[in-house]
Write a protein that holds these residues in place. Structure first.
Motif, PDB file in Angstrom:
ATOM      1  N   ILE A 105      82.405  60.600  38.652  1.00  0.00           N
ATOM      2  CA  ILE A 105      81.036  60.805  39.119  1.00  0.00           C
ATOM      3  C   ILE A 105      80.665  59.661  40.062  1.00  0.00           C
ATOM      4  N   LEU A 106      80.389  60.011  41.323  1.00  0.00           N
ATOM      5  CA  LEU A 106      80.087  59.015  42.352  1.00  0.00           C
ATOM      6  C   LEU A 106      78.598  58.696  42.430  1.00  0.00           C
TER       7      LEU A 106
ATOM      8  N   ILE B 235      84.890  66.963  47.139  1.00  0.00           N
ATOM      9  CA  ILE B 235      83.625  66.585  46.504  1.00  0.00           C
ATOM     10  C   ILE B 235      82.948  67.840  45.950  1.00  0.00           C
ATOM     11  N   THR B 236      82.469  67.750  44.710  1.00  0.00           N
ATOM     12  CA  THR B 236      81.839  68.878  44.029  1.00  0.00           C
ATOM     13  C   THR B 236      80.501  68.443  43.449  1.00  0.00           C
ATOM     14  N   LEU B 237      79.542  69.360  43.415  1.00  0.00           N
ATOM     15  CA  LEU B 237      78.255  69.116  42.760  1.00  0.00           C
ATOM     16  C   LEU B 237      78.296  69.731  41.374  1.00  0.00           C
ATOM     17  N   LEU B 238      78.013  68.928  40.358  1.00  0.00           N
ATOM     18  CA  LEU B 238      78.083  69.387  38.975  1.00  0.00           C
ATOM     19  C   LEU B 238      76.775  69.102  38.248  1.00  0.00           C
TER      20      LEU B 238
ATOM     21  N   LYS C 168      64.403  69.608  33.804  1.00  0.00           N
ATOM     22  CA  LYS C 168      65.096  69.030  34.951  1.00  0.00           C
ATOM     23  C   LYS C 168      66.603  69.117  34.738  1.00  0.00           C
ATOM     24  N   VAL C 169      67.335  69.116  35.856  1.00  0.00           N
ATOM     25  CA  VAL C 169      68.795  69.126  35.838  1.00  0.00           C
ATOM     26  C   VAL C 169      69.268  67.853  36.511  1.00  0.00           C
ATOM     27  N   GLU C 170      70.175  67.122  35.853  1.00  0.00           N
ATOM     28  CA  GLU C 170      70.774  65.949  36.484  1.00  0.00           C
ATOM     29  C   GLU C 170      72.064  66.387  37.159  1.00  0.00           C
ATOM     30  N   LEU C 171      72.099  66.269  38.481  1.00  0.00           N
ATOM     31  CA  LEU C 171      73.272  66.652  39.259  1.00  0.00           C
ATOM     32  C   LEU C 171      74.144  65.433  39.507  1.00  0.00           C
ATOM     33  N   GLY C 172      75.439  65.637  39.460  1.00  0.00           N
ATOM     34  CA  GLY C 172      76.379  64.577  39.762  1.00  0.00           C
ATOM     35  C   GLY C 172      77.257  64.971  40.931  1.00  0.00           C
TER      36      GLY C 172
END
Length: 152
Positions: A16-17, A99-102, A115-119
């Motif tokens: 996770i960046l 790179i992927t959004l999770l 809320k959603v925490e995106l990584g």
């Protein structure tokens, strides 16, 4: 902050960046189901479609007291709410290879909003996964030894 669901597999499979918070568009019975904790983030990811960000494969179990209960609505794509500048930054990050959004977790904030925490994640290689497991085992062993040493 009450955590509803976490994507623990994402931390194991991806490096996770960066993290960011996003709102999510839900129907009323989905909100009630989430407050009851009926959600799964396994295999979920976020993607752009026509300039908007959507989360795919996030499973929300239908609310038990809802009027309409449809299983095909469980994993429908749901729109994520971000500012335009944040969307442009994410679009630039995703355009890089690998790179992927999770979605990392879903939670209720202090105001009661979901809320959603995106990584922003980069997929780990098999060797780095083994290395992480080895480090975790060494840390666990040392903590066990230290715990037993100082008992009276």
């Amino acid at each position: 902050m009450k955590i509803i669901a976490q994507n623990k597999k994402a931390f194991f499979d991806y490096e996770i960046l960066d993290k960011m918070e996003a709102g999510i568009v839900l129907s009323g019975d989905e909100v009630k189901s989430l407050r009851a904790g009926h959600c799964s983030l396994i295999g979920a990811f976020a993607t752009f479609h026509k300039g908007e960000l959507f989360v795919i494969n996030m499973s929300i179990t239908p609310y038990s007291h809802a009027y309409t209960k449809s299983d095909k609505e469980m994993t429908r794509s749901r729109k994520l709410l971000l500012h335009k500048a944040q969307l442009m930054r994410l679009l630039g990050d995703i355009s890089k290879k690998g790179i992927t959004l999770l979605p990392l977790k879903i939670y209720l904030n202090e105001k009661g909003k979901i809320k959603v925490e995106l990584g922003i994640g980069k997929h780990k290689k098999a060797a780095s996964k083994k290395e992480a497991i080895k480090e975790r085992d060494i840390k666990r062993e040392t903590s066990r030894e230290l715990r037993g040493k100082y008992r009276f």
